[in-house]
Design a protein around this motif. Structure first.
Motif, short mmCIF file in Angstrom:
data_model
loop_
_atom_site.label_atom_id
_atom_site.label_comp_id
_atom_site.label_asym_id
_atom_site.label_seq_id
_atom_site.Cartn_x
_atom_site.Cartn_y
_atom_site.Cartn_z
N ASN A 44 0.82 -1.22 0.00
CA ASN A 44 0.00 0.00 0.00
C ASN A 44 0.85 1.27 0.00
O ASN A 44 0.57 2.24 0.72
N ILE A 45 1.91 1.26 -0.81
CA ILE A 45 2.80 2.42 -0.91
C ILE A 45 2.19 3.43 -1.87
O ILE A 45 1.99 3.11 -3.05
N PRO A 46 1.90 4.65 -1.42
CA PRO A 46 1.38 5.65 -2.35
C PRO A 46 2.50 6.17 -3.25
O PRO A 46 3.47 6.76 -2.77
N GLU A 47 2.36 5.88 -4.54
CA GLU A 47 3.38 6.25 -5.53
C GLU A 47 4.74 5.65 -5.11
O GLU A 47 4.89 4.45 -5.04
N GLU A 48 5.74 6.50 -4.79
CA GLU A 48 7.03 5.94 -4.37
C GLU A 48 7.39 6.36 -2.94
O GLU A 48 8.54 6.28 -2.54
N SER A 49 6.37 6.76 -2.16
CA SER A 49 6.60 7.17 -0.77
C SER A 49 6.60 5.94 0.14
O SER A 49 5.61 5.65 0.82
N VAL A 50 7.73 5.23 0.13
CA VAL A 50 7.83 3.97 0.87
C VAL A 50 7.56 4.18 2.35
O VAL A 50 6.95 3.34 3.02
N GLU A 51 7.98 5.32 2.87
CA GLU A 51 7.80 5.60 4.30
C GLU A 51 6.33 5.72 4.68
O GLU A 51 5.97 5.62 5.86
N LYS A 52 5.44 5.91 3.70
CA LYS A 52 4.01 6.02 3.98
C LYS A 52 3.25 4.72 3.73
O LYS A 52 2.04 4.65 3.88
N GLY A 53 3.99 3.68 3.35
CA GLY A 53 3.36 2.39 3.08
C GLY A 53 3.10 1.60 4.35
O GLY A 53 3.47 2.00 5.46
N GLU A 54 2.46 0.46 4.18
CA GLU A 54 2.14 -0.43 5.30
C GLU A 54 3.26 -1.47 5.44
O GLU A 54 3.45 -2.30 4.54
N VAL A 55 3.98 -1.43 6.54
CA VAL A 55 5.13 -2.30 6.73
C VAL A 55 4.66 -3.69 7.17
O VAL A 55 4.14 -3.87 8.27
N LEU A 56 4.86 -4.66 6.31
CA LEU A 56 4.50 -6.05 6.62
C LEU A 56 5.68 -6.77 7.25
O LEU A 56 5.50 -7.65 8.10
N ALA A 57 6.89 -6.43 6.84
CA ALA A 57 8.11 -6.99 7.44
C ALA A 57 9.13 -5.86 7.55
O ALA A 57 9.52 -5.28 6.52
N GLU A 58 9.52 -5.50 8.77
CA GLU A 58 10.47 -4.42 8.96
C GLU A 58 11.81 -4.76 8.29
O GLU A 58 12.18 -5.93 8.17
N TYR A 59 12.52 -3.72 7.90
CA TYR A 59 13.77 -3.91 7.18
C TYR A 59 14.82 -4.61 8.02
O TYR A 59 15.07 -4.25 9.17
N VAL A 60 15.46 -5.62 7.41
CA VAL A 60 16.60 -6.32 7.98
C VAL A 60 17.68 -6.38 6.90
O VAL A 60 17.42 -6.82 5.78
N GLY A 61 18.89 -5.94 7.22
CA GLY A 61 19.97 -5.96 6.24
C GLY A 61 20.45 -7.36 5.92
O GLY A 61 19.96 -8.36 6.45
#
Length: 434
Positions: free
Chosen positions: A338-355
């Motif tokens: 559910n990312i609006p356009e390319e605003s990743v920070e406004k999307g719904e995080v299903l799995a938090e980032y792991v390097g």
């Protein structure tokens, strides 16, 4: 280029490199090593010199500085050839986009196989000749000629490339090419150096620069505008790299890169992305398979991709090489819907980032970024939300099954880097509960 500037350049080349013939005759090994051809391009110095001559009786000597204007036309190449033997001839640039940051090493300018004796006109042209085109302000590039003796006539399994496009020439390796066809070490070689001049924009236009650059500016106008907030030196670097990428001069076709890296077959059922996702970890840029360390990719990267107004997207970062390459078991490193356009920070995080955290001794892993379009609009995802502490629940993921489950369109865009174990991995594994 003006006649005055060309004359000055010629005089400078003559003054600076007047000693070259003497060096060539006595210490070819030292000359090639001095210029870094060994080990940047090849591991072993050729036994002899290939004679390279451009129109106007312009001879190439190792290290000589020439201009793109002078080398725009295909040269004559000769060597001590056996007329009953087939040879392969290559011209390659290991300094793309610059010698300091050779992200796209190598960009090959010319590749001809099955050359009978030294009659290149009768060879099998795999890549038509393209002259030097170093981007502005990237300094001197090395242009290396190599000749290989073939074990016999070869049926080359390579795309035939014209001189009207830069696609599929970047990220080449003459060493890997030689190994693939059992060519052994080069038997002859030569090289010159060149930097930007006024002919380069003409070459870029020939390679399809104008239309591609226009498209990218239309899509990324806001990102390009933000460059004006940078310091002048930083802005110049970013603009240079942006231009270099957008013309396709080193950036090979994304779908072809994914296919050659077996990502398409391993996790996407034959359907790969066609556009590029821009992924940046600070100063470290992801470029279709370049190697980054786990230490360098600890933090969430900056993401940009081609998008439509008002459309929602899904972004994933997945590792198909768990526990090692060949198992094709994905580990879900990052999943946002559910990312609006390319605003990743406004999307719904299903799995938090792991390097990245490849186990020690498991070799290089591929870390794949993919973007899908949500044609149905906002999705109610019935997935367990995973924090950075949830390691075991990220195993045995399948982006293909996930995309099918939610009727995602794509992948539309992609990118990937590779990484192997470093000293930061044990701490990450501990955090993930491994």
């Amino acid at each position: 280029m003006s006649k005055v500037l060309l004359s000055a350049t010629s005089l400078l080349a003559q003054r600076t490199f007047s000693y070259t013939p003497r060096v060539l005759s006595s210490t070819m090994t030292e000359a090639l090593k001095q210029h870094g051809v060994v080990p940047d391009v090849i591991d072993k110095v050729p036994a002899s010199i290939a004679k390279v001559s451009y129109p106007g009786n312009l001879s190439v000597d190792i290290g000589k500085v020439l201009t793109p204007t002078l080398v725009k036309d295909q040269p004559t190449v000769t060597w001590d050839a056996d007329p009953s033997t087939f040879y392969t001839v290559c011209m390659t640039d290991p300094d793309a986009p610059s010698r300091k940051t050779p992200t796209y090493r190598e960009w090959h300018h010319w590749l001809v196989g099955n050359v009978p004796g030294d009659d290149i006109s009768k060879g099998d042209v795999l890549s038509e000749y393209v002259g030097s085109g170093p981007p502005k302000d990237t300094g001197l590039h090395r242009y290396v000629f190599l000749v290989y003796k073939q074990p016999g006539k070869i049926n080359f399994d390579e795309p035939r490339l014209t001189n009207k496009s830069g696609n599929n020439r970047g990220k080449f390796s003459i060493k890997k090419f030689a190994a693939k066809y059992n060519l052994g070490d080069p038997i002859a070689g030569n090289m010159y150096q060149a930097e930007y001049d006024d002919y380069v924009p003409i070459l870029y236009k020939q390679l399809g620069e104008r239309d591609t650059f226009t498209d990218v500016v239309a899509v990324s106008r806001n990102r390009l505008n933000c460059l004006y907030d940078c310091k002048p030196a930083t802005m110049k670097t970013l603009l240079t790299v942006t231009l270099f990428c957008t013309i396709g001069f080193a950036l090979a076709d994304v779908a072809s890169e994914f296919q050659s890296a077996n990502i398409t077959s391993d996790i996407l059922k034959g359907h790969g992305p066609t556009d590029l996702i821009e992924v940046k970890y600070g100063n470290n840029v992801v470029n279709l398979g370049n190697e980054l360390t786990p230490t360098q990719v600890k933090q969430i990267p900056e993401i940009h991709y081609k998008h439509e107004g008002g459309v929602l997207y899904t972004l994933v970062m997945t590792d198909p090489d768990v526990p090692t390459r060949g198992y094709n078991r994905e580990f879900n490193h990052w999943l946002v819907g559910n990312i609006p356009e390319e605003s990743v920070e406004k999307g719904e995080v299903l799995a938090e980032y792991v390097g990245s955290g490849p186990p020690q001794g498991s070799g290089l892993h591929r870390y794949v970024f993919l973007v899908y379009r949500q044609d149905q609009g906002a999705i109610t995802f019935d997935e367990r939300r995973l924090s950075t502490w949830d390691g075991k629940q990220r195993r045995r993921f399948s982006i293909q099954k996930f995309a099918e489950k939610y009727s995602l369109v794509g992948p539309l865009a992609g990118n990937y880097f590779t990484a192997k174990w470093d000293e930061s991995v044990p701490d990450l594994h501990k955090h993930l509960g491994f």
